[in-house]
Design an enzyme around this catalytic site. Structure first.
Site, PDB file in Angstrom:
ATOM      1  N   THR A   7       0.837  -1.204   0.000  1.00 17.27           N
ATOM      2  CA  THR A   7       0.000   0.000   0.000  1.00 17.27           C
ATOM      3  C   THR A   7       0.865   1.245   0.000  1.00 17.27           C
ATOM      4  O   THR A   7       1.973   1.236   0.546  1.00 17.27           O
ATOM      5  CB  THR A   7      -0.950   0.037   1.211  1.00 17.27           C
ATOM      6  N   GLY A  11      -2.096   6.301   6.010  1.00 18.71           N
ATOM      7  CA  GLY A  11      -3.055   6.002   7.088  1.00 18.71           C
ATOM      8  C   GLY A  11      -3.167   4.506   7.320  1.00 18.71           C
ATOM      9  O   GLY A  11      -3.163   4.027   8.459  1.00 18.71           O
ATOM     10  N   LYS A  12      -3.232   3.745   6.216  1.00 20.24           N
ATOM     11  CA  LYS A  12      -3.308   2.280   6.342  1.00 20.24           C
ATOM     12  C   LYS A  12      -2.027   1.728   6.962  1.00 20.24           C
ATOM     13  O   LYS A  12      -2.068   0.865   7.833  1.00 20.24           O
ATOM     14  CB  LYS A  12      -3.480   1.629   4.959  1.00 20.24           C
ATOM     15  N   ASP A  70      -7.589  -3.482   0.454  1.00 20.99           N
ATOM     16  CA  ASP A  70      -8.436  -2.665  -0.411  1.00 20.99           C
ATOM     17  C   ASP A  70      -9.702  -2.357   0.375  1.00 20.99           C
ATOM     18  O   ASP A  70     -10.348  -3.271   0.895  1.00 20.99           O
ATOM     19  CB  ASP A  70      -8.767  -3.363  -1.730  1.00 20.99           C
ATOM     20  N   PHE A 152      -8.106   9.032   9.060  1.00 18.42           N
ATOM     21  CA  PHE A 152      -7.773   9.546   7.721  1.00 18.42           C
ATOM     22  C   PHE A 152      -9.004   9.385   6.833  1.00 18.42           C
ATOM     23  O   PHE A 152     -10.052   8.913   7.292  1.00 18.42           O
ATOM     24  CB  PHE A 152      -6.541   8.822   7.145  1.00 18.42           C
ATOM     25  N   GLY A 153      -8.876   9.804   5.595  1.00 13.61           N
ATOM     26  CA  GLY A 153      -9.938   9.583   4.608  1.00 13.61           C
ATOM     27  C   GLY A 153     -11.304  10.100   5.053  1.00 13.61           C
ATOM     28  O   GLY A 153     -11.460  11.269   5.384  1.00 13.61           O
ATOM     29  N   ASP A 155     -12.977   9.408   7.717  1.00 11.91           N
ATOM     30  CA  ASP A 155     -13.234   9.308   9.157  1.00 11.91           C
ATOM     31  C   ASP A 155     -13.935  10.541   9.771  1.00 11.91           C
ATOM     32  O   ASP A 155     -14.769  10.375  10.665  1.00 11.91           O
ATOM     33  CB  ASP A 155     -11.941   8.987   9.918  1.00 11.91           C
ATOM     34  N   LYS A 175     -11.010   3.392  17.360  1.00 10.77           N
ATOM     35  CA  LYS A 175     -11.133   2.885  15.981  1.00 10.77           C
ATOM     36  C   LYS A 175     -10.489   1.505  15.865  1.00 10.77           C
ATOM     37  O   LYS A 175     -11.025   0.605  15.217  1.00 10.77           O
ATOM     38  CB  LYS A 175     -10.496   3.871  14.991  1.00 10.77           C
TER      39      LYS A 175
END
Ligand code: ITT
Length: 201
Positions: A7, A11-12, A70, A152-153, A155, A175
């Site tokens: 990736t 964040g991941k 993913d 992130f994203g 959230d 989380k």
């Protein structure tokens, strides 16, 4: 045992490293020159496999253990969008912020202040032993005003079921306890444990 993450999403990487403290976890860009992977499969599972296989092949190390994620958010009021298109909902070069605002604007355009939604994570593990994919989900609501800076994203617009704060406002530890990614990783670790045992025989 070293796990290579297929990736480029920081964040991941941060979350997966925090959830896999029993293993040495490195992003593929820490080992080889990063490259783009075309994600053109019709499912989270298919795209997770594409990413893990591409990095496994590029590493050129038969013993490598590659893990990909993913993921995305599906909003009921948007008929499940953006789903597998979550990373590029706001356009081909959209930032996380562009994507977040597009989702909130689309929900607002339906005359709503919120909508039920869920996150999905498909995690693929590719090794010489074979290919495995596991999934995890997190349910809640998307709201139309972003709140908080954590995660992130998407959230800042996602309130998990049973809470009244967004993932942007909740602690990272909260989380970690309930996310789509942590549920999928729980299963992924069972697969990794089996691979480890098999290699020690
Ligand atoms: P890689 O393909 O390199 O892993 P990516 O960001 O392109 O990185 P995806 O194709 O899986 O990853 O797209 C996931 C999208 O869903 C992306 O826009 C993320 O911001 C969002 N997303 C996934 N998990 C999330 C989470 O836990 N919190 C917030 N947004 C998330």
């Amino acid at each position: 045992m070293k796990i290579v993450l297929a990736t480029s999403n920081k964040g991941k990487v941060r979350e997966i490293k925090a959830m896999c403290t029993d293993f040495e976890v490195v992003a593929f860009s820490e080992i080889i020159e990063p490259f783009d992977i075309i994600e053109d499969a019709p499912t989270f599972k298919g795209n997770a496999l594409l990413k893990a296989k591409a990095v496994y092949d590029a590493l050129d190390d038969e013993e490598a253990i590659v893990l990909s994620d993913d993921s995305g958010i599906s909003v009921d009021a948007l008929d499940g969008a953006p789903g597998i298109y979550s990373a590029r909902y706001g356009g081909e070069n959209a930032s996380d912020k562009d994507n977040l605002h597009k989702v909130m604007d689309e929900v607002k355009a339906k005359g709503l202040e919120s909508s039920p939604a869920h996150y999905t994570a498909a995690i693929a593990i590719v090794t010489k032993e074979g290919e495995q994919v596991v999934h995890g989900w997190m349910y809640g609501d998307v709201i139309t005003t972003p709140r908080g800076e954590n995660g992130f994203g998407y959230d800042p617009c996602f309130i998990p079921e049973g809470f009244d704060k967004t993932l942007g406002e909740l602690d990272d530890e909260v989380k970690k306890g309930l996310s789509h990614r942590s549920k999928a990783l729980y299963l992924a670790k069972l697969v990794l444990g089996t691979i480890k045992k098999g290699r020690e025989l």
